[in-house]
Design a protein around this motif. Sequence first.
Motif: not given
Length: 123
Positions: A52-69
């Motif tokens: 929430n400081v700079d809105s950088r995100t990380y997605n695990s490999d298993s959900v990348r391209d399907r889930f969005t935070i």
Amino acid sequence: VQLVESGGGLVQAGGSLRLSCAVSGGIFEDWTIGWFRQAPGKEREVVACISNVDSRTYNSDSVRDRFTISNDYAKNLVSLQMNGLKLEDAAVYYCAAAAVWGKRCPISYFGYWGQGTQVTVSS
């Protein structure tokens, strides 16, 4: 800080759900918020996280391209949009808060946890 998840439920494979994490207490902008999940008999694993400081995100490999935070500073909410759900996505989903950002959002950084919300995926 207190965290309350909502939005879980039953969905067919290929469908979508949107989970929300309401964050209260503390200063919303100070936290890294992560979504984790735990299926029966398995370890809790990171799904995605956002600073929430700079809105950088990380997605695990298993959900990348399907889930969005994403985060909503006006509502103090962090959401997880889940598309293309698979049977293996079924789990209890937890949101959690960490005071610092860490590469790949290690679970040990997260000291505050919500109660969890169940996601069930049917075939």
